[in-house]
Design an enzyme around this catalytic site. Structure first.
Site, PDB file in Angstrom:
ATOM      1  N   TYR B 139       6.031  -1.903  -4.290  1.00  0.00           N
ATOM      2  CA  TYR B 139       6.221  -0.411  -4.787  1.00  0.00           C
ATOM      3  C   TYR B 139       6.680   0.423  -3.609  1.00  0.00           C
ATOM      4  O   TYR B 139       7.831   0.922  -3.624  1.00  0.00           O
ATOM      5  CB  TYR B 139       5.155   0.065  -5.639  1.00  0.00           C
ATOM      6  N   ASN B 168      -0.583  11.372  -6.819  1.00  0.00           N
ATOM      7  CA  ASN B 168      -1.025  10.759  -7.797  1.00  0.00           C
ATOM      8  C   ASN B 168      -0.761  11.793  -9.093  1.00  0.00           C
ATOM      9  O   ASN B 168      -1.950  12.398  -9.226  1.00  0.00           O
ATOM     10  CB  ASN B 168      -2.632  10.017  -7.565  1.00  0.00           C
TER      11      ASN B 168
END
Lengths: 303, 303
Positions: B139, B168
């Site tokens: 990723y 996040n």
């Protein structure tokens, strides 16, 4: 040790095969075509196939202990024209190779990376391997992505990768088409009586390494279990103007290049710090550029 | 200003669309499917298509002034399972998008990058944007390659890119399937009466940012001509144990997680330095985590 050399018929690959044979390896070559300048070598097994053909690559991996991945479907100077093709051919192709190696239990791989493009515009010269990777062209971006995946596969799969970040290799059997290597391109133009073209004022500095010395480093590195990245250059910077002077010495002719506007894409100075390869492999580049160029010119004149 | 939001029906995308509407943009959304938790929004044009379908993307670019590229064909937690698919879907897809924008004369693009994965194991926290990019999972490797290409297209084509490196994000409309976001996953399990599972001892520190604040930053950034990368986090580190404490506060229940062996892939501490976004966009994250989680839990209970 049976070693598969992917791209073993290319410029660098052919020299790597020579060194592996000297080191006593059993050598299998996988490439798109046979060598351009030499007949097939005795004792080498040749498999002709496309790097993008995963089944052909898996087939070639049979019975192999280690892989030298020297294939590139693009040149530094042309990859930018179609980055998607660059990604497809080189990055996806390498991921397929790594997956196949992992499945077949072949752990050791040497990957030929690019010391001239992975760092981008360097903060310092000579550039150590710890310098941030900030590539500014597609060739370098793909090499960096591959190096990152090699490290990921080292941590998460049974892959033992070493990356050799080559500077500007030159020497016999380099292509003459003008896309690969300024020394080969210039020598070819001089032999044809053509004018040399220089982008910018000739002050751009590069690190030229003789291909036989680069190949020697690759042969040393694959035989160890060292991982990570190693710069492979001469450690010396040479400007394009100095290259022209060396060409004058070697060919015995006065040269008057045409200077064209510089390209925004060019990095001004790229010289590699080669202390790590020296420390871990006892390797360093010793051939003076003028001697290496003279030998290359001799080879070219005999061709 | 007419703005195309690729991935505009996803978790982050739906909040970005909300902010763009507040900022007075005309909004077109391109996504694989309609929003999961809301009916279509008034005044938004929806185009359903696949990011890998270049013709569909080109079609959606018609009449657009700017692009927000929030699409991802993979999750951080699953991309490693098939890196080639990750490269194909996200990297090659983004190169197609950039080529199409360049041909159609659409210069401005915001790309949603990943502050949690592009840096790898950080040398320092909080992590500034200048920190070396050493991603350790697929990723992050793909996000880094895309950022490098954005910078290359900025220099060599008429593309004006800004990358937002989100930490996040959490908040309403995050997926519940367990692959996207620990806060959403934990809240969902708590509502179902299931036990929480924690990899490692719960000391892993992350930077959680409320999705509405992240979306606000994106809406601010796209309206400028600033280029380069911006961290988007709260600037505060929170350990998984502290997250569990916050969940206890919010839900009013005692929680006894199961601790499982840590994963080699995990970065111990990731907190972003957000000074650059604050300086250039007057943006910062102000919602305390406990309030954001409480609001998310309220939304979930009403769903």
């Amino acid at each position: 040790m049976k070693t598969l050399v992917i791209g073993g018929c290319g410029f660098i690959g052919s020299h790597v095969v020579d060194r592996l044979l000297v080191h006593g390896h059993s050598v299998k070559v996988f490439d798109r075509q046979m060598e351009r300048f030499r007949p097939p070598l005795d004792g080498v097994e040749y498999v002709i196939g496309d790097f993008g053909d995963q089944m052909a690559v898996i087939d070639a991996l049979a019975g192999v202990d280690a892989v030298m991945h020297l294939a590139s479907t693009t040149f530094p100077s042309t990859a930018d024209l179609n980055p998607a093709l660059d990604v497809q051919g080189n990055l996806v192709g390498t991921l397929s190779l790594l997956d196949a190696m992992d499945r077949l239990g072949v752990a050791r791989i040497l990957f030929l990376s690019s010391g001239g493009t992975v760092y981008g515009r360097p903060d310092q010269v000579p550039i150590p391997e710890t310098h941030p990777l900030r590539p500014i062209n597609s060739y370098g971006i793909v090499k960096v992505a591959i190096e990152h995946y090699l490290e990921m596969y080292r941590r998460t799969r049974k892959i033992s990768p070493v990356a050799i970040r080559a500077s500007n290799p030159y020497g016999p059997r380099q292509g003459h088409t003008g896309v690969q290597g300024v020394i080969s391109t210039f020598l070819t133009r001089l032999r044809r009586g053509e004018t040399l073209e220089i982008w910018g004022d000739g002050s751009v500095v590069r690190d030229y390494v003789h291909v036989a010395e680069l190949a020697d480093l690759c042969a040393r590195a694959i035989a160890t279990d060292r991982t990570g990245a190693y710069n492979a250059g001469s450690g010396q910077g040479t400007s394009l103007r100095e290259v022209v002077e060396i060409l004058e010495t070697v060919t015995g002719r006065a040269i008057a290049p045409i200077y064209k506007p510089g390209r925004a894409i060019d990095v001004r100075e790229s010289v590699l710090d080669i202390a790590r390869a020296q420390a871990d492999f006892g390797w360093r580049s010793t051939i003076p550029l003028v001697e290496g160029v003279a030998a290359t010119y001799d080879w070219m004149c005999r061709e």
